[in-house]
Design an enzyme around this catalytic site. Structure first.
Site, PDB file in Angstrom:
ATOM      1  N   TYR A 197       0.792  -1.120  -0.278  1.00 49.61           N
ATOM      2  CA  TYR A 197       0.185  -0.113  -0.043  1.00 49.61           C
ATOM      3  C   TYR A 197       0.746   1.339  -0.077  1.00 49.61           C
ATOM      4  O   TYR A 197       1.864   1.394   0.697  1.00 49.61           O
ATOM      5  CB  TYR A 197      -0.953   0.202   1.199  1.00 49.61           C
ATOM      6  CG  TYR A 197      -1.899   1.001   1.177  1.00 49.61           C
ATOM      7  CD1 TYR A 197      -2.783   1.338   0.123  1.00 49.61           C
ATOM      8  CD2 TYR A 197      -2.284   1.813   2.485  1.00 49.61           C
ATOM      9  CE1 TYR A 197      -3.696   2.227  -0.070  1.00 49.61           C
ATOM     10  CE2 TYR A 197      -3.294   2.771   2.195  1.00 49.61           C
ATOM     11  CZ  TYR A 197      -3.937   3.050   1.166  1.00 49.61           C
ATOM     12  OH  TYR A 197      -4.938   4.072   1.258  1.00 49.61           O
TER      13      TYR A 197
ATOM     14  N   SER B 108       1.549  15.365   6.682  1.00 49.00           N
ATOM     15  CA  SER B 108       0.627  14.490   6.071  1.00 49.00           C
ATOM     16  C   SER B 108      -0.849  14.830   6.448  1.00 49.00           C
ATOM     17  O   SER B 108      -0.997  14.843   7.949  1.00 49.00           O
ATOM     18  CB  SER B 108       0.824  13.109   6.404  1.00 49.00           C
ATOM     19  OG  SER B 108       2.197  12.827   6.004  1.00 49.00           O
TER      20      SER B 108
ATOM     21  N   ASP C 214       2.160  17.522  -3.111  1.00 45.60           N
ATOM     22  CA  ASP C 214       2.899  16.544  -2.064  1.00 45.60           C
ATOM     23  C   ASP C 214       4.556  16.866  -2.025  1.00 45.60           C
ATOM     24  O   ASP C 214       4.876  16.813  -1.057  1.00 45.60           O
ATOM     25  CB  ASP C 214       2.537  15.077  -2.076  1.00 45.60           C
ATOM     26  CG  ASP C 214       2.774  14.300  -0.981  1.00 45.60           C
ATOM     27  OD1 ASP C 214       2.622  15.010  -0.003  1.00 45.60           O
ATOM     28  OD2 ASP C 214       3.496  13.039  -1.224  1.00 45.60           O
TER      29      ASP C 214
ATOM     30  N   ARG D 191      -7.472   6.405  -0.144  1.00 43.14           N
ATOM     31  CA  ARG D 191      -7.027   7.291  -0.994  1.00 43.14           C
ATOM     32  C   ARG D 191      -7.521   7.006  -2.350  1.00 43.14           C
ATOM     33  O   ARG D 191      -8.111   6.175  -2.545  1.00 43.14           O
ATOM     34  CB  ARG D 191      -5.426   6.920  -0.994  1.00 43.14           C
ATOM     35  CG  ARG D 191      -4.609   6.733   0.117  1.00 43.14           C
ATOM     36  CD  ARG D 191      -4.358   8.295   0.553  1.00 43.14           C
ATOM     37  NE  ARG D 191      -3.556   8.491   1.760  1.00 43.14           N
ATOM     38  CZ  ARG D 191      -2.338   9.134   1.924  1.00 43.14           C
ATOM     39  NH1 ARG D 191      -2.150   9.971   0.902  1.00 43.14           N
ATOM     40  NH2 ARG D 191      -1.729   9.160   3.139  1.00 43.14           N
TER      41      ARG D 191
HETATM   42  C1  OXD Z   1       1.778  11.242   3.337  1.00 39.63           C
HETATM   43  C2  OXD Z   1       1.140  11.160   2.010  1.00 39.63           C
HETATM   44  O1  OXD Z   1       1.634  10.415   4.110  1.00 39.63           O
HETATM   45  O2  OXD Z   1       1.285  11.984   1.160  1.00 39.63           O
HETATM   46  O3  OXD Z   1       2.227  12.510   3.469  1.00 39.63           O
HETATM   47  O4  OXD Z   1       0.654  10.082   1.564  1.00 39.63           O
HETATM   48 MN    MN Z   2       2.856  13.652   2.088  1.00 38.81          MN
END
Ligand code: OXD
Ligand code: MN
Length: 659
Positions: A267, A318, A343, A436
């Site tokens: 994952y 996150s 991200d 997600r």
């Molecule tokens: C995180 C992500 O965990 O972007 O930061 O998935």
């Molecule tokens: Mn992230």
């Protein structure tokens, strides 16, 4: 008699051929022997196909084949037919199902033991511990990464990888992080026994032939080896048809040799090795060696009503709403936000001294719950097709659902992320909090026209932020670069569901990189500080800190509406980037430059917003915060804390002191 194997028929692909091996639903020896014979001849045939690979890639793949003993090798080209075959195979295995309500969208449910990044099993392997982490004082455990010695790692590897792909196909994924050919792009090759990972890497990276062509030119590449750790014959049945080996998870990084070896999880950041493992942990180390920055930051472009555009990069821990900010629909009339990435940012000064950034990714792997037409309409359009959803809820008409979306129409029933019937008020979550969507960035309706520009976009401001219910103002600007580095180092935020942490503790998360540093945080700070003293010219971006999450201490309600209204804060940041004097639209405070009264535009805000409370900097709170920071830096960073950061801490202590 061996264990009963209950898998459905398995398919083996090469770039040119597709084999089907008969259903193996019983453990009779003859069937196993026949399968082995087919496997061996298949392995030989697919090894022959390795000759088409550039020599160094072939060496890496041959090594992985020798160690992992897959039954075949498939070199991924990234063609639409190949992708369709991968999804068809996944569907047949029961790992994904098609969501008929949308175009080419898929739902995966994982084994409930494989739902998030496993920080406790994520290690960096270097000769000396001090290369990876500052050595904590007083016997404390480091919160800034996990080091594993080379000998322990060799042992851990031996316990996991030999034969780990038996009976499975090894996919060889050539990929580029960043637009192929960009001066900021880097290349990787991931071998994996997970076709779900192939499908996801096809969205999240530039995968296949164009990257392979680049590799043929002899460019350097990061060697990424990933296995689910569930060779055949299976020792126990799979859960949700999702192979993984939670007891043996290990995500290891060897920054010196630019290698990643990940085992046991299928994952997210554990298995899509281009993302956190490469683009942050390994890349931060490459960046240090080469003089640039690899950061856990979104990148957005913002244009004012006069048509002037600036780009900002922003670091949040996150699940603090990075994707929402990156795709924001500004509530301020005439302002426009465009998204470069949500991200990760790779940033490098160009010859003119301007910091240029690329988003090394090709897709969004966003947290689903909380994403809605209200909070992020552009994300909702982005995920309407060609998207893989994992661990979200499902509607009876073949759609997806999660907490935060409107209640489905009458007559539509829901299934939760475990695959069980679910009703509102059942006391459990329909979608896993870390469920997600994985969607192509190009589908974002506000993707920036420059998002794939080869030289990257010019960054004017860097924003740090976190979830701080108390004491931290809505926005402030650092006094200068060095102070900004201290502000980044001092970031703290409430824990989230993206990793295995529980509860609402306020965790230190410097630069939002706590789980992602590829080398000693003290040296990372020195590297950031060195940007100011580079020999080549630099126009340093301004550094800000924001907090959308401050709460009214008596009611517990958020003080700031957030989402599109955050454009009001970006407007002030925008103004500060073009300022002519330090105190333009700002007043000095103990923490940095605050917006002066009236400088944040509140016109048209629905409901009353208490700007006084939002911008308040309570001395008592900051005295405690400063004490906490001193304790953290001395325990966690110790002798590796650069003197300039120590000096900033001392200066803050002096500013908050009552004397
Ligand atoms: C995180 C992500 O965990 O972007 O930061 O998935
Ligand atoms: Mn992230």
């Amino acid at each position: 008699m061996g264990p009963t194997i209950t898998s459905t028929s398995r398919f083996y692909f090469t770039t040119s051929t597709m084999y089907s091996i008969p259903k193996m639903s019983c453990p009779f020896l003859g069937v196993i022997r026949r399968k082995e014979a087919v496997n061996i001849s298949f392995r030989l045939r697919s090894l022959a196909s390795l000759h088409s690979l550039p020599a160094e890639v072939a060496d890496f793949v041959k090594g992985a084949v020798d160690e992992c003993k897959p039954s075949g090798v498939h070199i991924v080209t990234g063609t639409p037919e190949e992708t369709a075959n991968i999804y068809a195979g996944l569907e047949k295995e029961g790992m994904v199902k098609k969501l008929p309500k949308y175009e080419n969208c898929w739902l995966a449910r994982t084994d409930p033991k494989d739902v998030a990044r496993v920080e406790s099993k994520t290690v960096i392997v270097t000769k000396n511990q001090g290369d990876t982490i500052p050595i904590p004082t007083g016997g404390a455990k480091s919160q800034l990464g996990s080091w594993m010695s080379e000998s322990d790692w060799e042992k851990a590897r031996q316990e996991r990888f030999p034969g780990c792909m038996t009976g499975r196909t090894m996919y060889v994924i050539p990929f580029s992080m960043g637009p192929v050919g960009s001066s900021l792009a880097k290349y990787g090759v991931q071998v994996t026994d997970s076709p779900y990972v192939v499908a996801s890497m096809g969205i999240m990276t530039r995968m296949g032939t164009p990257a392979l062509n680049k590799l043929s030119e002899g460019v350097e590449f990061v060697r990424c080896q990933h296995s689910l750790g569930r060779p055949f014959p299976l020792k126990a049945p799979l859960v949700n048809a999702w192979p993984c080996n939670p007891d043996k998870v290990l995500i290891s990084h060897l920054p010196d040799t630019r290698q990643i070896l990940s085992y046991g999880s299928g994952y997210g950041g554990n298995s899509l090795l281009g993302k956190k493992c490469f683009a942050l942990r390994i890349a931060s180390r490459i960046a240090k060696d080469e003089g640039w920055l690899a950061e856990h930051m979104l990148i957005l472009g913002i244009t004012n009503p006069e048509g002037v555009k600036r780009y900002v990069a922003a670091a949040f821990p996150s699940a603090c709403g990075k994707t929402n900010l990156a795709m924001m629909k500004p509530a301020l009339p005439g302002w426009k936000v465009e998204c470069v990435g949500d991200d990760i940012a790779w940033m490098k000064f160009d010859a003119q001294g301007k910091l240029r950034a690329i988003n090394p990714e090709n897709g969004f792997f966003g947290v689903a719950p909380g994403t809605s037409y209200k909070t992020n309409p552009y994300a909702m359009s982005t995920i309407a097709k060609n998207t893989v959803f994992t661990n979200v809820g499902e509607t009876s008409d073949g759609g997806i659902w999660w907490e935060g979306l409107d209640t489905p129409a009458d007559g539509i029933t829901l299934t939760d992320w475990h695959g069980k019937t679910w009703k509102h008020g059942s006391g459990t979550a329909c979608a896993h909090p870390n469920s997600r969507f994985c969607a192509p960035a190009a589908q974002c309706p506000i993707i920036d026209p420059q998002w794939e520009s080869e030289e990257g976009v010019p960054i004017d401001a860097i924003i740090f932020g976190g979830r701080r219910p108390q004491g931290v103002p809505l926005v402030y600007e650092s006094f200068n670069w060095q102070h900004g580095v201290f502000v980044g180092a001092s970031m703290r935020s409430e824990a989230t569901a993206a990793a295995e942490h529980q509860g609402k503790v306020i965790m230190h998360d410097p630069f939002a990189m706590r789980p992602f540093f590829g080398y000693n945080f003290g040296n990372y700070l020195t590297h950031w500080l060195s940007m100011e003293t580079r020999k080549a010219p630099t126009h340093l971006p301004k550094i800000f800190h924001v907090n959308w999450f401050r709460k009214d201490p008596s009611s517990g309600a958020f003080l700031w509406p957030g989402f599109g209204e955050n454009a009001r804060v970006l407007e002030w940041i925008f103004k500060r980037c073009g300022r002519e004097s330090d105190d333009e639209a700002a007043k000095k405070s103990i923490v940095g430059w605050l917006p002066e009264d009236g400088a944040i535009n509140t016109q048209g805000l629905s409901g009353s917003v208490d700007m006084g409370a939002l911008l308040d900097v309570p001395k008592h709170f900051w005295q405690n915060e400063t004490k906490e920071l001193r304790a953290y830096f001395s325990q966690q960073v110790g002798a590796d804390l650069p003197a300039k950061v120590e000096a900033e801490l001392k200066a803050l202590e002096d500013r908050v002191s009552d004397n």
